[in-house]
Design a protein around this motif. Sequence first.
Motif, PDB file in Angstrom:
ATOM      1  N   THR A   1       0.950  -1.190  -0.029  1.00 37.83           N
ATOM      2  CA  THR A   1      -0.089  -0.101  -0.033  1.00 37.83           C
ATOM      3  C   THR A   1       0.756   1.234  -0.115  1.00 37.83           C
ATOM      4  N   ASN A   2       1.976   1.219   0.074  1.00 32.45           N
ATOM      5  CA  ASN A   2       3.046   2.438   0.455  1.00 32.45           C
ATOM      6  C   ASN A   2       4.565   2.066   0.265  1.00 32.45           C
ATOM      7  N   VAL A   3       5.100   3.025  -0.291  1.00 30.13           N
ATOM      8  CA  VAL A   3       6.690   2.936  -0.322  1.00 30.13           C
ATOM      9  C   VAL A   3       7.352   3.949   0.489  1.00 30.13           C
ATOM     10  N   ARG A   4       8.482   3.739   0.986  1.00 28.49           N
ATOM     11  CA  ARG A   4       9.234   4.557   1.929  1.00 28.49           C
ATOM     12  C   ARG A   4      10.618   4.457   1.635  1.00 28.49           C
ATOM     13  N   PRO A   5      11.599   5.291   1.961  1.00 35.48           N
ATOM     14  CA  PRO A   5      12.759   5.369   1.501  1.00 35.48           C
ATOM     15  C   PRO A   5      13.880   4.436   2.160  1.00 35.48           C
ATOM     16  N   ALA A   6      14.985   4.294   1.738  1.00 35.32           N
ATOM     17  CA  ALA A   6      15.934   3.080   2.440  1.00 35.32           C
ATOM     18  C   ALA A   6      16.139   3.649   3.636  1.00 35.32           C
ATOM     19  N   GLY A   7      16.288   2.843   4.862  1.00 36.78           N
ATOM     20  CA  GLY A   7      16.517   3.191   6.109  1.00 36.78           C
ATOM     21  C   GLY A   7      15.338   3.574   6.814  1.00 36.78           C
ATOM     22  N   SER A   8      14.176   3.783   6.308  1.00 30.63           N
ATOM     23  CA  SER A   8      13.057   4.220   7.046  1.00 30.63           C
ATOM     24  C   SER A   8      12.327   2.952   7.499  1.00 30.63           C
ATOM     25  N   PRO A   9      12.126   2.996   8.890  1.00 33.23           N
ATOM     26  CA  PRO A   9      11.282   1.809   9.405  1.00 33.23           C
ATOM     27  C   PRO A   9       9.955   1.842   8.677  1.00 33.23           C
ATOM     28  N   ALA A  10       9.263   0.645   8.766  1.00 29.93           N
ATOM     29  CA  ALA A  10       7.969   0.347   8.357  1.00 29.93           C
ATOM     30  C   ALA A  10       6.932   1.592   9.112  1.00 29.93           C
ATOM     31  N   GLY A  11       6.133   2.258   8.295  1.00 28.66           N
ATOM     32  CA  GLY A  11       5.288   3.060   8.814  1.00 28.66           C
ATOM     33  C   GLY A  11       5.504   4.534   8.805  1.00 28.66           C
ATOM     34  N   SER A  12       6.857   4.780   8.515  1.00 30.36           N
ATOM     35  CA  SER A  12       7.430   6.057   8.606  1.00 30.36           C
ATOM     36  C   SER A  12       8.036   6.667   7.056  1.00 30.36           C
ATOM     37  N   ASN A  13       7.727   7.926   7.013  1.00 28.55           N
ATOM     38  CA  ASN A  13       8.016   8.462   5.578  1.00 28.55           C
ATOM     39  C   ASN A  13       7.425   7.993   4.469  1.00 28.55           C
ATOM     40  N   THR A  14       6.069   7.232   4.674  1.00 24.90           N
ATOM     41  CA  THR A  14       5.567   6.950   3.621  1.00 24.90           C
ATOM     42  C   THR A  14       5.104   7.728   2.520  1.00 24.90           C
ATOM     43  N   THR A  15       4.760   7.031   1.342  1.00 25.16           N
ATOM     44  CA  THR A  15       4.220   7.591   0.431  1.00 25.16           C
ATOM     45  C   THR A  15       3.027   6.584  -0.373  1.00 25.16           C
ATOM     46  N   SER A  16       1.920   6.914  -0.507  1.00 31.43           N
ATOM     47  CA  SER A  16       1.053   5.987  -1.066  1.00 31.43           C
ATOM     48  C   SER A  16       1.347   5.327  -2.396  1.00 31.43           C
ATOM     49  N   ALA A  17       1.301   4.030  -2.339  1.00 33.96           N
ATOM     50  CA  ALA A  17       1.478   3.268  -3.889  1.00 33.96           C
ATOM     51  C   ALA A  17       0.557   2.255  -3.607  1.00 33.96           C
ATOM     52  N   VAL A  18      -0.424   1.686  -4.378  1.00 33.46           N
ATOM     53  CA  VAL A  18      -1.157   0.783  -4.081  1.00 33.46           C
ATOM     54  C   VAL A  18      -1.028  -0.306  -5.019  1.00 33.46           C
ATOM     55  N   ASN A  19      -0.268  -1.327  -4.607  1.00 32.90           N
ATOM     56  CA  ASN A  19       0.117  -2.290  -5.367  1.00 32.90           C
ATOM     57  C   ASN A  19       0.977  -2.320  -6.727  1.00 32.90           C
ATOM     58  N   PHE A  20       1.510  -1.062  -6.743  1.00 32.83           N
ATOM     59  CA  PHE A  20       2.109  -0.572  -8.073  1.00 32.83           C
ATOM     60  C   PHE A  20       2.970   0.486  -7.791  1.00 32.83           C
ATOM     61  N   ALA A  21       4.342   0.497  -8.325  1.00 31.98           N
ATOM     62  CA  ALA A  21       5.179   1.833  -8.066  1.00 31.98           C
ATOM     63  C   ALA A  21       6.194   1.841  -9.381  1.00 31.98           C
ATOM     64  N   ALA A  22       6.640   3.013  -9.680  1.00 27.23           N
ATOM     65  CA  ALA A  22       7.752   3.011 -10.707  1.00 27.23           C
ATOM     66  C   ALA A  22       8.813   3.901 -10.104  1.00 27.23           C
ATOM     67  N   PHE A  23       9.997   3.366 -10.394  1.00 29.10           N
ATOM     68  CA  PHE A  23      11.244   3.897  -9.797  1.00 29.10           C
ATOM     69  C   PHE A  23      12.486   4.290 -10.737  1.00 29.10           C
TER      70      PHE A  23
END
Length: 927
Positions: free
Chosen positions: A74-96
């Motif tokens: 349901t979301n993505v977050r930067p490397a080093g961020s624990p689950a639940g922090s600094n999240t951005t919504s991404a529902v089952n799909f993301a591009a990088f």
Amino acid sequence: MRYPGRLRRSGVFAAVLALTGGVLTASAVTAPPAAALTDPVGFTADHLATYQTNGIVWSLAEANGVVYAGGTFTNVRPAGSPAGSNTTSAVNFAAFNAATGAPTGCPLSFTRSSGTATVRALAVSPDKSTLYVGGYFNAVNGTAANGLVAVNTATCTLRPGFAPDFGATVRALDVAANGTVYAGGDFQSVNGQTRRFFGAVTAAGALTAWNPDADDPGRTLKVTPDGQSVLIGGDFFTVGGANSHALAVTAAGTGALTRAYPGNFIPSSAVIKDIVTDSLSGGWYVGGEGAGGASFDGRLAMDLTTFDQRWRDTCQGATQALRVYRGVLYAGSHVHDCSTMGGFPNQVRKHLTAQAVDDPAMLGWLPDTNDGIGEPVGPRALTVSSRGGHDFLWVGGEFTTVNGVAQQALTRFADSPDTGAPSAPVVSLSAPRAGEVRVTWRSSLDLDDSRLTYRVYRDGGSTPVHTTTGSSLFFSRPQLTFTDTNVVAGRSYSYRITASDGTNTSTLSANASVTATGSASPYAERVLADGADLYWRYDEAGGAFASDASDNGDGGVYMNTPSYRSTPSAVTGSSALTLNGTDEYVYSDRLHHYTSPTPYSIETWFRTSTTRGGRLVGYGSNIGTAQGHTSGISDKILYLTDNGRLAFGVQVGSSGSRPTITSAASYNDNTWHHAVATQGPSGMRLYVDGAQAGSNATTGNRSYNGYWRVGGDAMATAWPNRPTSTYFAGQVDETAIYPSALTAAQVAAHHELADTPSGPGDTTLTLTPTEDAYVNGVAANTTYNDTQLASRGTTPYLGYLRFALPAAPAGQQLRSARLTFRTSSDATAGSAEPHTLVPVTGAWTESAVTYNTRPSLATTVLGTISGATAVSTDYSVELNAPVLGGALGSAYSFALTSSGTDSLRIWSGEVATAAYRPQLVLTFGAE
């Protein structure tokens, strides 16, 4: 070891196994220095900072430097961020961005009105303009969709008019050059028409005639490079009504079966999870997931012209994803057992591996993830993308760590730069004969460089005295050896070694020192002359490396920190190893292969008073690990029964027959005994203390890949008089393995020579301190005459020891001297810094010495303690024999000193356990 029947391998695995034929020496250095990546590996093992998801990534695809990830999150977050922090919504799909690992801003959300939505398949059109997304969803950003959509890669928007209707989850996709989109999954209808588990639509979304008509779900598919065929894989047993389990070749236009794989080509308990093609090699590659050792968990290499098998990888560990890059097949799995391939036996799972497209042998590329959440199996998807002048391997899955660092579901590796240095070599020294110092070390480990360059430095010099190369993998780290012949008897020498991949260099190994001797051990010379190709003398002061004194380089690994440098030893001038009978043992660091009825001999010395028996030496199918793996197959065993009788047994073939010889006498009398077991054309023989104790006519044993172990391993209940404990409690010394059956005369000669000291007429004396104490600069007027001695430079401690040195025996002189000691149980006892031993020139007594009254010291260095890092561990330091020789016949004192900040604490002569007290070991030889 040079045993007939060894499996032959090419590639890096072969380079490692080649060392089983002989140790690398100065004369063997012909290869160029190692490159930063060992060819043909194309990616480093250093994972790059990459955004993470909060759930499983099931599929990856790339186009124009952008990597697309689909899964259940349901979301993505930067490397080093624990689950639940600094999240951005991404529902089952993301591009990088392939080069930065950061999102590119492609906000497509794949959802369902009921149930759990998921994206399971991604594929890009050949012109990179369209991304096809398949899975289990009925809406994308609120727009109705039924399992498959097309996305414009330039704008990240849905292509209008493309609206096929799949009746259930789409799990696999590929796109042909003509725009046809092929799909596999759980569905049984497409656009309202029957398509069981496989179907295809045009670029406009219209149903095509392609209809393989399988009887169970599809998991993967791939259009061949010529566009004429579609390779399909999954759970199915029939295609178009014909038998073809899990794998089939179909016509691209109709789906008609053009090549079936019936029978047990893919075992019935296995499914196929991924298929990739490679035009350059003319091959296609298949990954399987099975259940049980007889199933298929590995990889297949197939021919694109004939569709026949080229090779089969039979490792166990559920292969999930494959990708070919520059002649290398990269795989995501949880491989844990390659024994059927002549590789490593069952052990800790590895999740990312590589092998050449023309050879199933494992290459030296081994970054790792964990199993993670979900089933769990670790990686699920791989893709390669280029951007900014670099190529990147992206990995998606259900893992939550990468290389031991928290990182969920996504990671990536680049073609350069390689920043990971090899591990530091572990060094052992010996002075086996006059004019020689033998430097041996366990080859280092680098996760993307199997072939490394080693440089040996002597006495703190900056220019190496020896350079060589060697290959190693995590399960096979052969010993390397350098013999220094530029030495003088009686002088102490120190050595340190580095390992380099050509770009990155390890730290220097811990400093090790030894005093060159003027004579050889007659016992050791005879063992080597009689052909031992594994010879562990157990003279290490600590650490995990057991040096092989033979030229075969078959070093061992000490497990669970046994007690080193035990005395008295079985052979004068050496030391012994004490094992606790619970979990301590030694295993060979290299895989071997025995083919029955190859002759062999097992030799060891042992001393014990146990009434629980135990396994002394044996051969087993599993590597020793910290996780406690024992062998599923085990024979060629020398063991003690509970009443102290010595037994030697083998297993004949795979049957339950275990012919065993058992001695009539018992040997758990706490004295040293010499045991030799042989098997050859004349059958089995057991010798104890130089005499034959039993025999039988059995010439055969079990053929398999395995490892030698000393001190413990599994023993089936069928073994005669099986001991209560399969681990040995007591001392062992001078263990040797021979590729021949020793004769009775050879055995008797070995036993007789053990009574001869380290040189003709040599004498060894062991002394304990007459006085010892330490002083503390903080409490400058306090005397510390207790159970510990201490050394530290800053906020100083100094330790003092006094010994009553004897006069030299008539006609002899001091050949060598060493101090053995045990670090205390204090949490700060071990030290990573050097500590020196220097003569004391002033007066002191243990009852009165304080920091303020401390004696003066000489500047001469008797010896340097390095690498005594562990607590409650035995260590040893060689001392300057000529200096001590000048003080014979007097009371002699030396101080334990340091200039560093890290304290060293050792047990003193006042400690209650006698075995923990310092000892000065003096060896005298003829003048």
